[in-house]
Design a protein around this motif. Sequence first.
Motif, PDB file in Angstrom:
ATOM      1  N   ASP A   1       1.794  38.222 -80.194  1.00 54.94           N
ATOM      2  CA  ASP A   1       2.876  37.447 -79.581  1.00 54.94           C
ATOM      3  C   ASP A   1       2.916  36.016 -80.104  1.00 54.94           C
ATOM      4  OD1 ASP A   1       3.806  39.563 -78.071  1.00 54.94           O
ATOM      5  OD2 ASP A   1       2.835  38.899 -76.215  1.00 54.94           O
ATOM      6  N   ALA A   2       1.754  35.400 -80.286  1.00 56.76           N
ATOM      7  CA  ALA A   2       1.713  34.027 -80.809  1.00 56.76           C
ATOM      8  C   ALA A   2       2.172  33.996 -82.264  1.00 56.76           C
ATOM      9  CB  ALA A   2       0.307  33.447 -80.672  1.00 56.76           C
ATOM     10  N   ILE A   3       1.765  34.994 -83.037  1.00 58.53           N
ATOM     11  CA  ILE A   3       2.194  35.068 -84.428  1.00 58.53           C
ATOM     12  C   ILE A   3       3.708  35.240 -84.501  1.00 58.53           C
ATOM     13  CG2 ILE A   3       2.065  36.439 -86.550  1.00 58.53           C
ATOM     14  CD1 ILE A   3      -0.917  37.062 -85.655  1.00 58.53           C
ATOM     15  N   GLN A   4       4.257  36.123 -83.665  1.00 60.68           N
ATOM     16  CA  GLN A   4       5.701  36.328 -83.659  1.00 60.68           C
ATOM     17  C   GLN A   4       6.435  35.072 -83.198  1.00 60.68           C
ATOM     18  OE1 GLN A   4       7.239  39.234 -84.927  1.00 60.68           O
ATOM     19  NE2 GLN A   4       8.910  37.747 -84.932  1.00 60.68           N
ATOM     20  N   ALA A   5       5.868  34.364 -82.231  1.00 65.27           N
ATOM     21  CA  ALA A   5       6.474  33.107 -81.762  1.00 65.27           C
ATOM     22  C   ALA A   5       6.568  32.109 -82.912  1.00 65.27           C
ATOM     23  CB  ALA A   5       5.668  32.526 -80.607  1.00 65.27           C
ATOM     24  N   ALA A   6       5.505  32.011 -83.704  1.00 61.16           N
ATOM     25  CA  ALA A   6       5.500  31.095 -84.848  1.00 61.16           C
ATOM     26  C   ALA A   6       6.579  31.485 -85.853  1.00 61.16           C
ATOM     27  CB  ALA A   6       4.122  31.094 -85.510  1.00 61.16           C
ATOM     28  N   ILE A   7       6.685  32.774 -86.117  1.00 58.34           N
ATOM     29  CA  ILE A   7       7.698  33.264 -87.058  1.00 58.34           C
ATOM     30  C   ILE A   7       9.101  32.965 -86.521  1.00 58.34           C
ATOM     31  CG2 ILE A   7       8.708  35.366 -88.051  1.00 58.34           C
ATOM     32  CD1 ILE A   7       5.738  36.463 -88.078  1.00 58.34           C
ATOM     33  N   ASP A   8       9.317  33.254 -85.242  1.00 56.01           N
ATOM     34  CA  ASP A   8      10.643  33.077 -84.645  1.00 56.01           C
ATOM     35  C   ASP A   8      11.087  31.617 -84.595  1.00 56.01           C
ATOM     36  OD1 ASP A   8      10.739  35.824 -84.313  1.00 56.01           O
ATOM     37  OD2 ASP A   8      10.359  35.768 -82.150  1.00 56.01           O
TER      38      ASP A   8
ATOM     39  N   GLY B   1      19.929  31.238 -73.937  1.00 52.63           N
ATOM     40  CA  GLY B   1      18.820  32.198 -73.989  1.00 52.63           C
ATOM     41  C   GLY B   1      17.903  31.945 -75.173  1.00 52.63           C
ATOM     42  N   GLU B   2      18.494  31.600 -76.332  1.00 53.92           N
ATOM     43  CA  GLU B   2      17.690  31.286 -77.509  1.00 53.92           C
ATOM     44  C   GLU B   2      16.877  30.002 -77.285  1.00 53.92           C
ATOM     45  OE1 GLU B   2      20.003  32.751 -81.398  1.00 53.92           O
ATOM     46  OE2 GLU B   2      21.261  31.641 -79.976  1.00 53.92           O
ATOM     47  N   ALA B   3      17.487  29.033 -76.625  1.00 55.99           N
ATOM     48  CA  ALA B   3      16.765  27.788 -76.332  1.00 55.99           C
ATOM     49  C   ALA B   3      15.601  28.055 -75.383  1.00 55.99           C
ATOM     50  CB  ALA B   3      17.717  26.750 -75.741  1.00 55.99           C
ATOM     51  N   ARG B   4      15.831  28.871 -74.372  1.00 51.35           N
ATOM     52  CA  ARG B   4      14.744  29.219 -73.445  1.00 51.35           C
ATOM     53  C   ARG B   4      13.624  29.964 -74.175  1.00 51.35           C
ATOM     54  NH1 ARG B   4      15.554  28.324 -68.212  1.00 51.35           N
ATOM     55  NH2 ARG B   4      17.652  27.841 -67.501  1.00 51.35           N
ATOM     56  N   LYS B   5      13.997  30.854 -75.093  1.00 50.96           N
ATOM     57  CA  LYS B   5      12.987  31.584 -75.858  1.00 50.96           C
ATOM     58  C   LYS B   5      12.209  30.629 -76.764  1.00 50.96           C
ATOM     59  CE  LYS B   5      12.058  35.466 -78.912  1.00 50.96           C
ATOM     60  NZ  LYS B   5      11.072  34.717 -79.681  1.00 50.96           N
ATOM     61  N   ALA B   6      12.889  29.665 -77.371  1.00 51.33           N
ATOM     62  CA  ALA B   6      12.199  28.685 -78.215  1.00 51.33           C
ATOM     63  C   ALA B   6      11.177  27.900 -77.394  1.00 51.33           C
ATOM     64  CB  ALA B   6      13.205  27.742 -78.874  1.00 51.33           C
ATOM     65  N   ILE B   7      11.531  27.568 -76.166  1.00 53.05           N
ATOM     66  CA  ILE B   7      10.585  26.879 -75.275  1.00 53.05           C
ATOM     67  C   ILE B   7       9.382  27.779 -74.996  1.00 53.05           C
ATOM     68  CG2 ILE B   7      10.275  25.996 -72.922  1.00 53.05           C
ATOM     69  CD1 ILE B   7      13.270  25.024 -73.166  1.00 53.05           C
ATOM     70  N   GLN B   8       9.647  29.037 -74.689  1.00 50.59           N
ATOM     71  CA  GLN B   8       8.553  29.999 -74.462  1.00 50.59           C
ATOM     72  C   GLN B   8       7.673  30.105 -75.702  1.00 50.59           C
ATOM     73  OE1 GLN B   8      10.430  33.711 -73.590  1.00 50.59           O
ATOM     74  NE2 GLN B   8      10.870  33.187 -71.465  1.00 50.59           N
ATOM     75  N   ASP B   9       8.317  30.207 -76.869  1.00 51.29           N
ATOM     76  CA  ASP B   9       7.562  30.355 -78.107  1.00 51.29           C
ATOM     77  C   ASP B   9       6.695  29.136 -78.384  1.00 51.29           C
ATOM     78  OD1 ASP B   9       8.617  32.890 -78.518  1.00 51.29           O
ATOM     79  OD2 ASP B   9      10.105  32.229 -79.989  1.00 51.29           O
ATOM     80  N   CYS B  10       7.235  27.960 -78.163  1.00 47.75           N
ATOM     81  CA  CYS B  10       6.455  26.731 -78.349  1.00 47.75           C
ATOM     82  C   CYS B  10       5.252  26.730 -77.414  1.00 47.75           C
ATOM     83  CB  CYS B  10       7.347  25.518 -78.123  1.00 47.75           C
ATOM     84  SG  CYS B  10       6.545  23.945 -78.502  1.00 47.75           S
TER      85      CYS B  10
END
Length: 151
Positions: free
Chosen positions: A82-89, A108-117
């Motif tokens: 999940d962390a690797i995918q977050a970095a890629i995304d 939704g994309e902005a919320r996902k970017a926050i989650q990924d960060c």
Amino acid sequence: MAEQEYTGFMYAASKDVAAVEALAAAGLIDHCEAICFHCQQAAEKMVKCIYMEHGKVPPKTHDVGDLLSNAIDEGWVKATPDAIQAAIDLTIYAVAARYETTPDISEGEARKAIQDCNRIADMLSTNDYEFVCIEKNQVETKGEGAGTEEE
């Protein structure tokens, strides 16, 4: 964001996180592109701190996935898929979110970017590195509830 004194890349990451929190507080829906950009920048700078901790100059790239992959290959960090995918995304937001030809970025994309960060920050925490998280209570949209989709 908790008051803490940071230096170098982590100082810069903390400023990007503060920008995300301020933009989200001003209205997440109105600032999706900037939020995604600053999420990517914060993640990139946090990962670059791993290199600095090991006495290495980080590569001059905005590709968070490549930066993390190289750090994993060096044995400096362990990361979940999940962390690797977050970095890629997150990588796409280094450039794409800043140009007029980019399609609109959704809430939704902005919320996902926050989650990924925050996934990157969590991964760093698990590996005993310094990190900075985007505070969920700062990411509320008026009348829609708090936090990110993971709540």
